[in-house]
Scaffold this motif. Structure first.
Motif, PDB file in Angstrom:
ATOM      1  N   SER A  92      -9.759  81.177   6.236  1.00 47.12           N
ATOM      2  CA  SER A  92     -10.788  81.786   4.974  1.00 47.12           C
ATOM      3  C   SER A  92     -10.026  81.121   3.663  1.00 47.12           C
ATOM      4  CB  SER A  92     -10.215  83.323   5.255  1.00 47.12           C
ATOM      5  OG  SER A  92      -8.461  83.355   5.731  1.00 47.12           O
ATOM      6  N   ASP A  93      -8.545  80.072   4.316  1.00 48.67           N
ATOM      7  CA  ASP A  93      -7.671  79.539   2.605  1.00 48.67           C
ATOM      8  C   ASP A  93      -8.652  79.219   2.284  1.00 48.67           C
ATOM      9  OD1 ASP A  93      -5.451  79.024   1.803  1.00 48.67           O
ATOM     10  OD2 ASP A  93      -4.786  78.537   3.042  1.00 48.67           O
ATOM     11  N   PRO A  94      -8.526  79.025   0.992  1.00 40.10           N
ATOM     12  CA  PRO A  94      -9.607  77.443   1.001  1.00 40.10           C
ATOM     13  C   PRO A  94      -8.315  76.512  -0.161  1.00 40.10           C
ATOM     14  CG  PRO A  94      -8.698  79.889  -1.646  1.00 40.10           C
ATOM     15  CD  PRO A  94      -9.049  80.394   0.056  1.00 40.10           C
ATOM     16  N   GLY A 140      -6.429  75.592   2.646  1.00 44.46           N
ATOM     17  CA  GLY A 140      -5.959  75.604   3.507  1.00 44.46           C
ATOM     18  C   GLY A 140      -6.191  73.788   3.807  1.00 44.46           C
ATOM     19  N   PRO A 141      -6.239  73.626   5.573  1.00 48.38           N
ATOM     20  CA  PRO A 141      -6.217  72.751   6.453  1.00 48.38           C
ATOM     21  C   PRO A 141      -8.031  72.114   6.635  1.00 48.38           C
ATOM     22  CG  PRO A 141      -6.021  73.764   7.805  1.00 48.38           C
ATOM     23  CD  PRO A 141      -5.236  74.616   6.576  1.00 48.38           C
ATOM     24  N   PHE A 142      -8.704  73.791   6.259  1.00 43.48           N
ATOM     25  CA  PHE A 142      -9.839  73.350   6.523  1.00 43.48           C
ATOM     26  C   PHE A 142     -10.842  73.048   5.199  1.00 43.48           C
ATOM     27  CE2 PHE A 142      -8.303  74.797  10.700  1.00 43.48           C
ATOM     28  CZ  PHE A 142      -8.522  73.457  11.259  1.00 43.48           C
ATOM     29  N   ARG A 143     -10.417  73.534   3.674  1.00 38.85           N
ATOM     30  CA  ARG A 143     -10.851  73.693   2.564  1.00 38.85           C
ATOM     31  C   ARG A 143     -12.216  72.061   2.687  1.00 38.85           C
ATOM     32  NH1 ARG A 143      -5.708  71.663   2.349  1.00 38.85           N
ATOM     33  NH2 ARG A 143      -5.926  69.377   0.996  1.00 38.85           N
ATOM     34  N   ALA A 144     -11.469  71.395   2.979  1.00 41.31           N
ATOM     35  CA  ALA A 144     -13.113  70.617   3.215  1.00 41.31           C
ATOM     36  C   ALA A 144     -15.060  70.549   4.256  1.00 41.31           C
ATOM     37  CB  ALA A 144     -12.118  68.662   3.499  1.00 41.31           C
ATOM     38  N   LEU A 145     -14.012  71.180   4.616  1.00 40.58           N
ATOM     39  CA  LEU A 145     -15.255  71.461   6.167  1.00 40.58           C
ATOM     40  C   LEU A 145     -16.496  72.627   5.653  1.00 40.58           C
ATOM     41  CD1 LEU A 145     -13.395  71.823   9.662  1.00 40.58           C
ATOM     42  CD2 LEU A 145     -13.948  70.121   8.570  1.00 40.58           C
ATOM     43  N   LEU A 146     -17.385  72.027   6.177  1.00 43.86           N
ATOM     44  CA  LEU A 146     -19.039  72.562   5.324  1.00 43.86           C
ATOM     45  C   LEU A 146     -18.928  74.419   5.941  1.00 43.86           C
ATOM     46  CD1 LEU A 146     -21.419  69.793   6.184  1.00 43.86           C
ATOM     47  CD2 LEU A 146     -20.566  71.717   3.696  1.00 43.86           C
ATOM     48  N   PRO A 147     -19.259  75.278   5.273  1.00 41.89           N
ATOM     49  CA  PRO A 147     -18.591  76.311   6.211  1.00 41.89           C
ATOM     50  C   PRO A 147     -19.755  76.145   7.373  1.00 41.89           C
ATOM     51  CG  PRO A 147     -19.069  76.901   4.219  1.00 41.89           C
ATOM     52  CD  PRO A 147     -19.208  75.601   4.112  1.00 41.89           C
ATOM     53  N   SER A 148     -19.559  77.446   8.389  1.00 41.71           N
ATOM     54  CA  SER A 148     -20.945  77.086   9.745  1.00 41.71           C
ATOM     55  C   SER A 148     -20.724  78.548   9.966  1.00 41.71           C
ATOM     56  CB  SER A 148     -19.727  76.506  10.504  1.00 41.71           C
ATOM     57  OG  SER A 148     -20.761  76.684  12.369  1.00 41.71           O
ATOM     58  N   ALA A 149     -22.457  78.739  10.454  1.00 43.78           N
ATOM     59  CA  ALA A 149     -22.616  80.056  11.155  1.00 43.78           C
ATOM     60  C   ALA A 149     -22.735  79.580  13.063  1.00 43.78           C
ATOM     61  CB  ALA A 149     -23.908  80.500  10.502  1.00 43.78           C
ATOM     62  N   ALA A 150     -22.167  78.547  13.463  1.00 40.79           N
ATOM     63  CA  ALA A 150     -23.399  78.734  14.603  1.00 40.79           C
ATOM     64  C   ALA A 150     -21.586  78.194  15.873  1.00 40.79           C
ATOM     65  CB  ALA A 150     -23.191  77.787  15.101  1.00 40.79           C
ATOM     66  N   HIS A 163      -8.620  74.512  16.464  1.00 38.34           N
ATOM     67  CA  HIS A 163      -8.383  75.477  15.065  1.00 38.34           C
ATOM     68  C   HIS A 163      -9.704  76.131  14.653  1.00 38.34           C
ATOM     69  CE1 HIS A 163      -5.489  72.670  16.767  1.00 38.34           C
ATOM     70  NE2 HIS A 163      -4.431  72.980  16.074  1.00 38.34           N
ATOM     71  N   ALA A 164     -10.716  75.667  14.298  1.00 38.04           N
ATOM     72  CA  ALA A 164     -11.563  76.126  13.779  1.00 38.04           C
ATOM     73  C   ALA A 164     -11.845  77.662  13.179  1.00 38.04           C
ATOM     74  CB  ALA A 164     -12.404  75.221  13.458  1.00 38.04           C
ATOM     75  N   ALA A 165     -11.694  77.845  14.904  1.00 39.94           N
ATOM     76  CA  ALA A 165     -11.974  79.651  15.470  1.00 39.94           C
ATOM     77  C   ALA A 165     -10.723  80.577  14.353  1.00 39.94           C
ATOM     78  CB  ALA A 165     -11.493  79.982  16.687  1.00 39.94           C
ATOM     79  N   SER A 166      -9.897  79.757  13.533  1.00 38.92           N
ATOM     80  CA  SER A 166      -8.878  80.917  13.380  1.00 38.92           C
ATOM     81  C   SER A 166      -9.036  81.400  11.608  1.00 38.92           C
ATOM     82  CB  SER A 166      -7.617  79.763  12.944  1.00 38.92           C
ATOM     83  OG  SER A 166      -6.935  80.524  12.281  1.00 38.92           O
ATOM     84  N   LEU A 167      -9.772  82.608  12.006  1.00 40.71           N
ATOM     85  CA  LEU A 167     -10.146  83.130  10.528  1.00 40.71           C
ATOM     86  C   LEU A 167      -8.526  83.095   9.556  1.00 40.71           C
ATOM     87  CD1 LEU A 167     -11.377  86.431  11.884  1.00 40.71           C
ATOM     88  CD2 LEU A 167     -12.217  84.119  11.414  1.00 40.71           C
ATOM     89  N   SER A 168      -7.628  82.896   9.967  1.00 41.52           N
ATOM     90  CA  SER A 168      -6.285  82.923   8.916  1.00 41.52           C
ATOM     91  C   SER A 168      -6.708  81.495   8.451  1.00 41.52           C
ATOM     92  CB  SER A 168      -5.324  83.089  10.082  1.00 41.52           C
ATOM     93  OG  SER A 168      -5.514  84.461   9.907  1.00 41.52           O
ATOM     94  N   LEU A 169      -6.877  79.985   8.986  1.00 42.60           N
ATOM     95  CA  LEU A 169      -6.816  79.149   8.336  1.00 42.60           C
ATOM     96  C   LEU A 169      -7.955  78.642   7.693  1.00 42.60           C
ATOM     97  CD1 LEU A 169      -5.143  76.871  11.725  1.00 42.60           C
ATOM     98  CD2 LEU A 169      -4.577  77.748   9.432  1.00 42.60           C
TER      99      LEU A 169
END
Length: 255
Positions: free
Chosen positions: A163-165, A167-177, A155-161
């Protein structure tokens, strides 16, 4: 290992000695497919295949490191010699880059301070490895009456999900890998699907969900069997099934 007179369906699952890959292999074997357990470690692959056979399935170990062209080519040669074709390819092998940590704790992936060598390692497995294996297996897949390719994403592949501040991934650290490697896998899935659509090869990406595996230090809330369900569904699509799609067990995932 010779091909039978009737068409026996053959499935290759990379990274199948544990986790989601192993669960997918088990479910495909339960459906009567011959399952090839792709694993970097020959011993672990052999143990997984033996366990599937003990449960009544038809399984064989195939030594396969997706980052090693020699083992990729040898795996394709062995499958061709032993079975003559391939019906299902599940590109499951992948790495997080951070080892066994939960997504909330992957501080080493923050873009502004990430180590480039780690990014390269992640893309080597999660993106370039998929290209290497897929291209090596395509001649075998073309010999199938109903070939299917499934790329195991997130699900983390989704740019829509992501990029939503709110959204469900707001608690995840940004990832460059890891996260962008899976976004790249989504793009790759669409491009393969566009190329192979005319040949009847259906290519889709699967988001298993947050599964209890080694990669997240067993913090996931889904079992590997639950996570593998969508992978197996896409691997066994009928002729009227979708291609160039991104799906979880709950339905389409936004790009």
């Amino acid at each position: 290992m010779g091909e039978q007179a009737t068409h026996q369906r053959i499935a290759l699952v990379t990274g199948a000695n544990k986790g989601i890959g192993r669960a997918a292999a088990e479910q495909l074997a339960e459906r009567g497919m011959t399952v090839l357990i792709g694993a970097r470690d020959p011993r672990r692959g052999a143990e997984a295949a033996a366990a599937l056979r003990a449960a009544g399935g038809d399984a064989h170990a195939v030594t396969l490191d997706v980052t090693d062209q020699v083992t990729v080519r040898e795996a394709a040669r062995r499958i061709g010699a032993g079975f003559g074709h391939l019906d299902v390819l599940i590109n499951n092998a992948g790495i997080t880059g951070s080892g066994q940590v939960s997504p909330e704790d992957a501080y080493d992936q923050v873009p502004g301070s990430v180590d480039l060598d780690m990014v390269r390692r992640v893309f080597e497995t999660n993106v370039f490895g998929v290209i290497a294996v897929t291209n090596a297996m395509l001649p075998l897949l073309r010999r199938s009456p109903a070939p299917r390719i499934v790329n195991v994403s997130s699900h983390a592949a989704s740019l829509s999900l992501t990029s939503d501040p709110d959204g469900p991934f707001r608690a995840l650290l940004p990832s460059a890998a890891y996260t962008p490697s899976k976004s790249a896998l989504s793009a790759l899935t669409v491009q393969y699907a566009n190329e192979l659509r005319k040949d009847g090869i259906l290519v889709n990406a699967a988001a298993p969900g947050y599964v209890d595996t080694d990669s997240n230090n067993h913090t996931g809330h889904l079992t590997p069997a639950q996570g593998a369900a969508v992978v197996v569904r896409l691997a066994t699509l009928g002729a009227d099934g979708p291609t160039a799609g991104f799906f979880s067990e709950d339905g389409p995932v936004p790009w």
